[in-house]
Every structure is written in structure tokens, then in C-alpha cells.
Design a protein around this motif. Structure first.
Motif, mmCIF file in Angstrom:
data_model
loop_
_atom_site.group_PDB
_atom_site.id
_atom_site.type_symbol
_atom_site.label_atom_id
_atom_site.label_comp_id
_atom_site.label_asym_id
_atom_site.label_seq_id
_atom_site.Cartn_x
_atom_site.Cartn_y
_atom_site.Cartn_z
ATOM 1 N N PRO A 8 0.618 -1.290 0.195
ATOM 2 C CA PRO A 8 0.084 0.017 0.091
ATOM 3 C C PRO A 8 0.586 0.959 -0.217
ATOM 4 C CG PRO A 8 0.234 -1.043 2.222
ATOM 5 C CD PRO A 8 0.865 -2.406 0.787
ATOM 6 N N CYS A 9 0.699 1.662 -0.309
ATOM 7 C CA CYS A 9 1.371 3.513 -1.072
ATOM 8 C C CYS A 9 1.359 4.609 0.539
ATOM 9 C CB CYS A 9 -0.037 4.827 -1.587
ATOM 10 S SG CYS A 9 1.218 6.165 -2.082
ATOM 11 N N PRO B 197 2.501 11.166 -3.455
ATOM 12 C CA PRO B 197 2.927 12.043 -4.470
ATOM 13 C C PRO B 197 2.479 13.175 -4.048
ATOM 14 C CG PRO B 197 1.231 10.037 -5.312
ATOM 15 C CD PRO B 197 1.288 10.139 -3.228
ATOM 16 N N LEU C 163 0.676 16.095 -7.249
ATOM 17 C CA LEU C 163 -0.675 16.290 -6.402
ATOM 18 C C LEU C 163 -0.635 17.835 -6.307
ATOM 19 C CD1 LEU C 163 -1.339 14.441 -3.013
ATOM 20 C CD2 LEU C 163 -2.930 15.074 -4.432
ATOM 21 N N GLN D 292 -1.322 18.373 -9.993
ATOM 22 C CA GLN D 292 -2.467 18.310 -10.551
ATOM 23 C C GLN D 292 -3.165 19.928 -9.936
ATOM 24 O OE1 GLN D 292 -3.985 14.501 -9.615
ATOM 25 N NE2 GLN D 292 -2.919 13.726 -11.042
ATOM 26 N N TYR E 162 -5.442 22.764 -11.202
ATOM 27 C CA TYR E 162 -7.104 22.778 -11.506
ATOM 28 C C TYR E 162 -7.740 24.015 -11.721
ATOM 29 C CZ TYR E 162 -7.389 17.911 -10.025
ATOM 30 O OH TYR E 162 -7.300 15.981 -10.189
ATOM 31 N N GLU F 73 -7.644 25.636 -14.456
ATOM 32 C CA GLU F 73 -8.523 25.944 -15.419
ATOM 33 C C GLU F 73 -9.603 26.775 -15.027
ATOM 34 O OE1 GLU F 73 -8.725 24.314 -18.537
ATOM 35 O OE2 GLU F 73 -6.924 23.322 -18.916
ATOM 36 N N LEU F 74 -9.949 26.382 -13.403
ATOM 37 C CA LEU F 74 -11.048 27.309 -13.004
ATOM 38 C C LEU F 74 -10.968 29.237 -13.121
ATOM 39 C CD1 LEU F 74 -11.472 25.577 -9.277
ATOM 40 C CD2 LEU F 74 -12.833 25.350 -11.063
ATOM 41 N N ARG G 295 -9.599 30.041 -15.485
ATOM 42 C CA ARG G 295 -10.233 30.946 -17.089
ATOM 43 C C ARG G 295 -11.315 30.220 -17.410
ATOM 44 N NH1 ARG G 295 -7.812 26.859 -21.409
ATOM 45 N NH2 ARG G 295 -5.518 26.868 -20.196
ATOM 46 N N ILE G 296 -12.082 29.524 -16.129
ATOM 47 C CA ILE G 296 -13.544 29.618 -16.371
ATOM 48 C C ILE G 296 -14.189 30.830 -15.256
ATOM 49 C CG2 ILE G 296 -15.790 28.211 -15.835
ATOM 50 C CD1 ILE G 296 -13.884 25.556 -16.173
#
Lengths: 267, 489
Positions: A243-244, A248, A252, A255, A259, A262-263, A265-266
């Protein structure tokens, strides 16, 4: 009768005689001569001109290519098989309604399916399959290949192997032998994942070796990571899917940042 | 002489009016369309011609032989080459009436210069009429003549009508079951369209060719053509839907299920609501592809309005796969064998057998921590001479492919399921979460990119009338697609 046609059919008779004697060198030589002379007929594909002798010529040409395909199996030349088969195919598909059906048609189509299976060209296998009528599917030669493919996909390998005993046509044996080798590789690949260990005698039976010696050689060549310890083959070392423990973090962070971007941009 | 004509004219204006009351209105409409085509051709506005074609489709059901002959006389110069060529295809009428019609329109038409657009349009009208009257052989002859004529006309304004003609050309041959004959011709037309930069024509012809190949199950040739034909942004939604559907079919046969699923679902979604036959086909194939991928389609797919009956065989099939019962699967396949053969999905269903076994195995794997191979064989109902050995190798392949998580014990003949570990102790949830968010964000970006702004919107506001017109056009388009697709299937 057209002199050219007579000449070709005579040459073809000589080819057939050599073919019966199993004199493959002569056959190959004569075959290339035949193929060259076939190019002179305008009634053959791709021109399909309606010449007076068209039917005879088409018939002869089909016969020649059918022999060529069988010859390529006997000389165990897969590339030649493919070439000859593609030359033969228009006679079945495009000229089929003008000629009487050939008794060789289904065995040769089945042979081609088998070849695609051996070469693991499954997509082409299915494409060819779509071309066959439901009546053709019932033909033992075709059915044989279709059932083989199914057993192969399912993993019922012993069914594949037992099919070798029930080949519908003598020419099939060559490809069935090739298939047996593929099957052995498949089985060893699957067993590696499925078993922790196997008794040597079982492994030998499963991988279709006649003696322990052959098995050991095979393992040494193909699967050197397998361990042999007191009459058992250990196929996989004890692997723990741990198990991990650590997070990581870099991934993370990446990522989360994306997010956020991108948010933004919206909004 | 002139008197004579006038006499007849007087004679017959009255009866022709009284016989059919629809005549004036349909004829009037056709005249309007003709003038629309004329202006379109003079001003080189393709849009107008497109509109004319759409209007025609709504008139389609009202066409009669007398209206058509009147229109031919109106649009083409009677006695001219084009006129004689076209009127051959009209069913012979009363000799007398023909004469009169000729006489009435001579005065209007003779002054005009004949436009190729109008001539081609007349072909289209005739063809529609012949197909609706089920005169397929005449339709074939007429369409072949129109195609021969089309090859000599190179005008962008003809393209829209031409693409419709191509469609009916192929359709009339399909109805008589002689699609193979025109393959060479279609290829030549596709080449011509490409050389002339007629993108709508290329699109239509490519689809017709794909349809032609697939009709004879020539997937190999279809794929070769498709991958080499030039692609560009779709001009017509209906052609794009068809393209997607054919693409999906080809990919399914070639075992590229993931891509196939995408194309088929997109085709089903993009197809207009009214095109029921087309959507049913898309759904059937999509269901199969999803099953082959190991997914179980939702129940709502089978409950769509108007499709319940058509999709029933596929619903039962799905059920069999979901349960993983080989016996049930076999029964369903046999029970609906006729349907599957008619849909030409029989071979795909044969492929499904493998998935049924997998699902069954997965169920066993979840339910038992340890089970003997003999029991596995019994549960899967493998009918073979050597069920245990079969079961063993099938299980080992499933393990190899990652379908189930287990190990085999050969000496005891057991399958031992591995304990499923705590999934939340791994990175798995994190990865799943990430892929979902990425999907949503991607969807948003795609949507933004797909927004289109009509040209000149900032200059002129759309007037109420224009908007109404546009709505009407859209409706016509939808109806048009619907009708065609009903014809197709």
C-alpha cells in the motif's frame, strides 16, 4: 481454342505434374512463368474484359492461383501465401457469379483465416469473416478457423490443441503447428500470472513438452526468471502490492495547480 | 395556327383547374422555388439554392405527374433538348393535355435563357417523384442520365442540388439491389468533386461509397477509402452523422471498440430526434460495442421512446451478459437469430460469448474465496469434453488479462480469490478523481471552442421575421433528415 490459352494450360499441366511429384523447385519456376503469361489475358482482374474465352481463362487463372496458394503453404512461405491469396481473392468475390464455384474455395478461405490467426492479425481476421455468407460459415473448413479463434480468445487452449487432430484439410497442419507454438507462449504467459508454483511434471504437461529436458531448456531460454526448486517451478517471486505509504507530492501539486488554472479560466 | 392554340388553351384551362385543386398551390410553390434558384444562381448565393432544395422536400408528397409536366414546361423550353430528355421519364398522359400545357407555357419560357441549375433541379424533382411512385427502374435511368449531365456542369451553385442527386442516384440503385454496379461511378464522381473543391459533394459521396462498401461487408475497402479520403469540417449535420455511424461500424469490426463506441454514441446523439430508424441502428451497435468493452449499458437506453420494441433483443442480450449465464446467452442468441442476422450483427454476438464467460467468472471470483475448478466449470456451464482443463486455462487467461484477481492451485484444482485490499490505502481514488476532473474541464474547453458566431451579427440585429424564417428552415431540415432516414432503414 485460343493458342495462348492452350499454351498456358499445357504449362499448367507440367506444373501440376511437378506438384504431384512434390518437386517444389520446378513448381516455383513454372509458377512464375505462368503468372507472367496470365498478365496477357485481358479478361482477368482488374480489367475483366468480356472476351470470348473469358470463362475458360478465368477458370484457368483461378485454378493456377489456387495451386499457388497451396504451394506456398507446402514451401512454408507466408509472404508468398499472402500475395497469392490476394491475387486469388477477386476470382471468388468479383468473378464469383460468372464461374462455377470452386471446391477449393472454402479450404483456402479457411486457410487464410488460420494464417491471420497465427500472425495475430485479429482485426483482419474479423474483417474477412464479415465477407462470408452464413452458408460459408457452416463449412467445416471455415468453422474450424472460427472456433479456433473463439477458443483462443477465451483461453481454452487445450481445445485449440485438440483441434490439430481434427484438421479438415491436410494443408492446415503447417499453420496448426505454428499455432501450437503461439499457444505455448500464451499458456506460459498466463500461467506466470495465475500460479504461484507448479510441479515440474504438471508444467511439462501443461506446456506440451514431451520430456522434462525440453521444459527446462524452454524455461532457460524464454523465462529465465522462473525458479526451479525441488521438483517445483516457482513462477513468481513473492510480490507484495505494498500500500502506498508516501504521498506523491509533486504530482499532487501539479494537479492542484492545473485545476486552479482551469478554474480561473472559467471564472 | 395561333387561333388553334388559343382555342385549345381556352378549352383546357378550365378542366385542369377543376380536376385537381392542389395543382395550383403546388405548382405555385414550385414556381417560387424556381425563382429562388434563379436568383441564387445569378447572385451566386449557394444559401438560396440550399433553401430551395429544403423547400422541395416539404413539397415531395404533393408531387403529381401533371404538376411535374406543367413545371417542366414552365422551367425548360418545350421542344428543347433538355425538355425532351426529361419528359421521357414522366408517365405518359393524355396526349391532348400535354399539347395544351405546352401551348400555355411557350410564351413564358421561350424568352428565358436556360439555367443549368434549373435543369438539374428538374432532374431532382423527377427523381423524387419516381422514387415515391416506386418506379425504381425509371428512377435508375433518370438518375444515371442526371449524373451524366452533372459531370459536364461545373458551377458551385449546382453543388447543393448535385449532392442530393448523388444520394438519390445511389438510393435508386440500392432499392433495386444493384449497388455494386455504380461503385466505379461514385468513385469517379468523388474524384471530380475533390478536384472541383466541392466539399459537400465529397462528403455526400464519401458516405455513399462507405455505405456501398458496407452493404457488401467490404470493411477493408471501406476503411482504406475512409482513411485516405480528404477530411474537412462537416458541412451538413446529417452527412456527418452518417459518417460517424459508418466509422463506428468499421471500427467495431476491426476491434477498436473504444473509438467505435465514441463514434456511435456521437452519431446517436447528433442525429435529429425525428430520425428514429437511424438512431435505433446507432443504439443497437453502440449497445453491442459497450458490451464488448465489458460495460453494461444503462436500462434507460432501452427505454427510449419509440425504440423499446426494436431494442428488445439487445436488451435481453445485455441481460444475459450482465448475469454471465452462458446458457441464457445461447438461448437469447438463438431466439433472436433472425433479428441479429437481419441487423448483420451476428458475428459480433458470437464475439460476445467471451465477455459472458468473463462476467460469470468475475461473479464467482467475488462470491467465493476458494472454489474448485470443477464447480467453476459447472457454474459457467462450459459444454466441452474436458470442462476442468478448460476452466483452468480460461481462469488463467482471465487472471493474465487482469479481469479477475485470483491464483490457481493446480495440485488441488482450486481457484483462490485474492483478498481485495483496502483500495483507499492506494493512489487509486486520487487517479480516478483526477481523470474525472480532467474530463469535465476538457468538456468545458471544448464547448467554448465549439461556440460559433454567425458573421455580421454585430452589424445587424436579427429581425423578428428573419428569426422566424430561420426557425422554419431548421424545422424543415430536421424533417428532411427524418424522412430520408426513414427511407434508409
Amino acid at each position: 481454342m485460343d493458342p495462348k490459352l492452350t499454351e498456358v494450360s499445357q504449362l499448367f499441366e507440367r506444373f501440376k505434374a511437378a506438384f504431384l511429384r512434390n518437386d517444389f523447385d520446378t513448381c516455383t519456376r513454372l509458377l512464375s512463368q505462368l503468372k507472367v503469361s496470365l498478365t496477357q489475358f485481358r479478361s482477368l482482374p482488374p480489367l475483366f474484359e468480356a472476351t470470348p474465352n473469358a470463362i475458360d481463362e478465368l477458370n484457368l487463372a483461378r485454378d493456377i492461383y489456387e495451386h499457388a496458394v497451396v504451394l506456398s503453404v507446402k514451401t512454408e512461405d507466408q509472404d508468398a501465401f499472402e500475395r497469392d491469396f490476394f491475387q486469388l481473392k477477386p476470382y471468388y468475390t468479383d468473378a464469383g457469379n460468372r464461374l462455377p464455384p470452386s471446391p477449393q474455395e472454402h479450404p483456402i478461405l479457411g486457410l487464410n483465416l488460420l494464417r491471420l490467426l497465427v500472425q495475430n492479425r485479429i482485426a483482419e481476421f474479423h474483417t474477412e469473416l464479415e465477407l462470408l455468407s452464413s452458408a460459408a460459415m457452416e463449412n467445416p473448413c471455415i468453422k474450424h478457423a472460427v472456433e479456433l479463434e473463439q477458443s483462443f480468445m477465451e483461453g481454452a487452449y487445450n481445445r485449440v490443441l485438440s483441434a490439430r487432430q481434427t484438421v479438415p484439410h491436410e494443408t492446415y497442419v503447417y499453420f496448426m503447428d505454428l499455432l501450437a507454438k503461439t499457444v505455448r507462449d500464451e499458456i506460459s504467459g498466463c500461467s506466470e500470472k495465475a500460479y504461484d508454483f507448479l510441479a515440474i511434471s504438471d508444467a511439462q504437461k501443461m506446456l506440451l513438452f514431451s520430456s522434462e529436458q525440453e521444459l527446462l531448456e524452454y524455461i532457460k531460454e524464454e523465462h529465465s526468471e522462473w525458479e526451479i526448486k525441488n521438483d517445483f517451478v516457482y513462477l513468481q517471486k513473492a510480490k507484495e502490492s505494498t500500500p502506498c505509504k508516501e504521498i506523491p507530492s509533486l504530482q499532487l501539486i501539479n494537479q492542484t495547480l492545473s485545476y486552479a488554472r482551469e478554474l480561473e479560466r472559467i471564472v | 395556327m395561333t387561333q388553334d392554340v388559343e382555342m385549345k388553351e381556352k378549352d383546357h384551362t378550365t378542366p385542369s383547374h377543376s380536376v385537381t385543386t392542389v395543382v395550383p398551390s403546388t405548382f405555385q410553390n414550385l414556381k417560387e422555388i424556381a425563382s429562388l434558384i434563379e436568383t441564387g444562381s445569378y447572385t451566386k448565393e449557394v444559401r438560396r439554392i440550399g433553401r430551395a432544395v429544403r423547400l422541395t422536400i416539404s413539397l415531395r408528397r404533393k408531387l403529381t405527374a401533371s404538376v411535374l409536366s406543367a413545371f417542366l414546361d414552365f422551367a425548360l423550353v418545350p421542344g428543347s433538348e433538355a425538355h425532351t430528355r426529361l419528359s421521357v421519364y414522366l408517365p405518359k398522359q393524355d396526349e391532348h393535355e400535354m399539347e395544351v400545357d405546352t401551348a400555355t407555357s411557350v410564351s413564358q419560357a421561350s424568352g428565358k435563357h436556360l439555367l443549368p441549375e434549373l435543369e438539374i433541379y428538374c432532374y431532382l424533382l423527377l427523381l423524387l417523384f419516381l422514387i415515391d411512385q416506386k418506379k425504381y427502374n425509371e428512377a435508375k435511368a433518370c438518375s444515371s442520365a442526371s449524373i451524366a449531365r452533372l459531370k459536364n456542369v461545373n458551377r458551385r451553385t449546382v453543388d447543393v442540388i448535385a449532392s442530393r442527386l448523388y444520394f438519390y442516384y445511389s438510393y435508386s440503385y440500392e432499392l433495386t439491389g444493384e449497388l455494386a454496379e455504380i461503385r466505379g461511378n461514385l468513385l469517379a464522381l468523388h474524384r471530380i468533386a475533390t478536384l472541383r473543391h466541392d466539399e459537400l459533394g465529397q462528403e455526400t459521396l464519401l458516405n455513399l461509397l462507405l455505405r456501398n462498401y458496407l452493404h457488401y461487408n467490404l470493411y477493408d475497402q471501406a476503411e482504406k477509402l475512409r482513411s485516405k479520403a480528404p477530411r474537412f469540417e462537416a458541412h451538413s449535420n446529417q452527412q456527418f452523422c452518417r459518417y460517424l455511424f459508418y466509422l463506428g461500424k468499421i471500427r467495431t469490426i476491426q476491434l477498436e471498440y473504444t473509438d467505435a463506441k465514441e463514434s456511435l454514441l456521437q452519431a446517436a446523439r447528433k442525429a435529429p430526434l425525428a430520425a428514429r430508424g437511424f438512431r435505433i441502428q446507432c443504439n443497437k451497435w453502440a449497445v453491442l460495442v459497450r458490451l464488448l468493452l465489458g460495460e453494461i449499458p444503462e436500462r434507460t437506453i432501452f427505454m427510449q421512446k419509440g425504440m423499446e420494441n426494436a431494442l428488445k433483443p439487445y436488451f435481453e442480450l445485455t441481460n444475459a451478459v450482465r448475469i454471465g449465464d452462458l446458457e441464457l446467452f445461447r438461448n437469447v442468441a438463438e431466439k433472436f437469430a433472425d433479428t441479429f442476422n437481419a441487423d448483420r450483427t451476428h458475428n459480433l454476438i458470437v464475439r460476445l460469448r467471451h465477455n459472458v464467460i468473463r462476467t460469470g467468472l468475475r461473479n464467482i471470483n467475488i462470491s467465493y474465496s476458494r472454489i474448485s475448478l470443477a464447480d467453476v466449470a459447472k457454474k459457467l456451464r462450459l459444454n466441452s469434453q474436458n470442462p476442468i482443463a478448460d476452466a483452468e486455462s480460461i481462469v488463467s487467461k482471465a487472471i493474465h488479462d487482469g479481469a479477475i484477481d485470483a491464483t490457481l492451485d493446480h495440485t488441488n484444482g482450486w481457484m483462490v480469490s485474492k483478498e481485495t485490499g483496502d483500495i483507499y490505502s492506494t493512489n487509486e481514488p486520487q487517479i480516478a478523481f483526477n481523470s474525472r476532473i480532467a474530463f469535465c474541464l476538457n468538456m468545458h474547453n471544448e464547448a467554448v471552442r465549439a461556440l460559433r458566431y454567425p458573421p455580421n451579427t454585430h452589424k445587424e440585429k436579427e429581425s423578428a421575421e428573419k428569426r422566424r424564417e430561420r426557425h422554419q428552415q431548421e424545422q424543415e431540415l430536421a424533417k428532411h433528415i427524418a424522412e430520408e432516414d426513414d427511407d434508409d432503414f
